[in-house]
Design a protein around this motif. Structure first.
Motif, PDB file in Angstrom:
ATOM      1  N   UNK A  37       0.850  -1.182   0.000  1.00 27.22           N
ATOM      2  CA  UNK A  37       0.000   0.000   0.000  1.00 27.22           C
ATOM      3  C   UNK A  37       0.886   1.232   0.000  1.00 27.22           C
ATOM      4  N   UNK A  38       0.369   2.312  -0.564  1.00 27.81           N
ATOM      5  CA  UNK A  38       1.108   3.560  -0.597  1.00 27.81           C
ATOM      6  C   UNK A  38       0.727   4.380   0.623  1.00 27.81           C
ATOM      7  N   UNK A  39       1.725   4.813   1.381  1.00 27.39           N
ATOM      8  CA  UNK A  39       1.495   5.617   2.586  1.00 27.39           C
ATOM      9  C   UNK A  39       2.404   6.844   2.558  1.00 27.39           C
ATOM     10  N   UNK A  40       2.002   7.857   3.311  1.00 29.46           N
ATOM     11  CA  UNK A  40       2.812   9.062   3.440  1.00 29.46           C
ATOM     12  C   UNK A  40       3.737   8.907   4.632  1.00 29.46           C
ATOM     13  N   UNK A  99      -8.358  -8.899  -1.642  1.00 28.73           N
ATOM     14  CA  UNK A  99      -7.141  -8.139  -1.347  1.00 28.73           C
ATOM     15  C   UNK A  99      -6.791  -7.243  -2.527  1.00 28.73           C
ATOM     16  N   UNK A 100      -6.810  -7.800  -3.742  1.00 28.35           N
ATOM     17  CA  UNK A 100      -6.479  -7.020  -4.935  1.00 28.35           C
ATOM     18  C   UNK A 100      -7.444  -5.860  -5.132  1.00 28.35           C
ATOM     19  N   UNK A 101      -8.751  -6.076  -4.917  1.00 33.16           N
ATOM     20  CA  UNK A 101      -9.742  -5.000  -5.059  1.00 33.16           C
ATOM     21  C   UNK A 101      -9.469  -3.865  -4.086  1.00 33.16           C
ATOM     22  N   UNK A 102      -9.154  -4.200  -2.849  1.00 41.08           N
ATOM     23  CA  UNK A 102      -8.850  -3.162  -1.870  1.00 41.08           C
ATOM     24  C   UNK A 102      -7.632  -2.342  -2.278  1.00 41.08           C
ATOM     25  N   UNK A 103      -6.628  -3.006  -2.801  1.00 39.08           N
ATOM     26  CA  UNK A 103      -5.382  -2.309  -3.143  1.00 39.08           C
ATOM     27  C   UNK A 103      -5.492  -1.500  -4.417  1.00 39.08           C
ATOM     28  N   UNK A 109      -8.663   4.343   1.760  1.00 39.94           N
ATOM     29  CA  UNK A 109      -7.479   4.912   2.413  1.00 39.94           C
ATOM     30  C   UNK A 109      -7.279   4.257   3.775  1.00 39.94           C
ATOM     31  N   UNK A 110      -6.172   4.561   4.395  1.00 34.60           N
ATOM     32  CA  UNK A 110      -5.847   4.096   5.737  1.00 34.60           C
ATOM     33  C   UNK A 110      -5.998   2.581   5.869  1.00 34.60           C
ATOM     34  N   UNK A 160     -10.006  -0.622   6.344  1.00 37.19           N
ATOM     35  CA  UNK A 160      -9.782   0.516   5.461  1.00 37.19           C
ATOM     36  C   UNK A 160     -10.891   1.528   5.676  1.00 37.19           C
ATOM     37  N   UNK A 161     -10.650   2.778   5.332  1.00 33.60           N
ATOM     38  CA  UNK A 161     -11.662   3.818   5.388  1.00 33.60           C
ATOM     39  C   UNK A 161     -12.166   4.048   3.971  1.00 33.60           C
ATOM     40  N   UNK A 162     -13.487   4.042   3.823  1.00 34.22           N
ATOM     41  CA  UNK A 162     -14.093   4.276   2.517  1.00 34.22           C
ATOM     42  C   UNK A 162     -15.141   5.374   2.656  1.00 34.22           C
ATOM     43  N   UNK A 163     -15.513   6.023   1.552  1.00 35.06           N
ATOM     44  CA  UNK A 163     -16.574   7.032   1.627  1.00 35.06           C
ATOM     45  C   UNK A 163     -17.890   6.387   2.071  1.00 35.06           C
TER      46      UNK A 163
END
Length: 169
Positions: A37-40, A99-103, A109-110, A160-163
């Protein structure tokens, strides 16, 4: 010990050897998946975007034969396959798809992983976006909508956080 069947297995690797093992498996023509996952990352002078492992020390391996199963263990950094009792942890194609769908979804996010812990919450179906149809448990914390996707074969959850508009009423 049970016999080996075709499918996705979870290879436990030495810490910080995940990418090396993943690359070597590709060199050996063994299909592997290394979810990141990409994180800051906040540095003292700047913020930097980095790739973080979703499951540290795990590499998912698609096994097509007993030879593949044992060949992966010869890779430098590979330790053993994850087992629960006498059974090897085998991940279903459906769980791999989750897993792939989430990524792949930019609106999610998160993303975090947790050891299997069941929390009280509503069960919903996501009704919008690439995650449409995915069933999840909603955790309402800090006025955000957190979902939990269970990966039963690993005894883990992905949070994960989603709208909020993604969830069916």
């Amino acid at each position: 010990m049970k016999s080996i069947h075709n499918g996705w297995y979870v290879l436990y690797v030495k810490c910080h050897h995940e990418r090396k093992v993943f690359d070597m498996l590709g060199y050996l023509s063994i299909k592997a998946f290394l979810p990141t996952i990409q994180v800051q990352s906040t540095r003292t002078d700047r913020k930097k975007s980095i790739q973080k492992l979703l499951f540290p020390s795990y590499v998912f391996v698609k096994i097509n034969s007993s030879l593949d199963f044992y060949k992966t263990l010869s890779v430098n950094g590979a330790c053993m396959y994850i087992r629960f009792g006498m059974e090897y942890a085998k991940v279903s194609d459906e769980e791999m798809r989750k897993i792939e769908l989430l990524l792949l979804n930019n609106d999610v996010t998160e993303v975090e992983t947790h050891v299997e812990e069941f929390s009280v919450g509503d069960f919903k179906t996501i009704s919008y976006g690439s995650l449409k149809g995915l069933e999840c448990e909603v955790l309402n914390t800090n006025n955000t909508n957190k979902i939990v996707v269970r990966i039963d074969s690993l005894q883990k959850n992905i949070t994960a956080t989603i709208p909020s508009y993604y969830l069916q009423n």
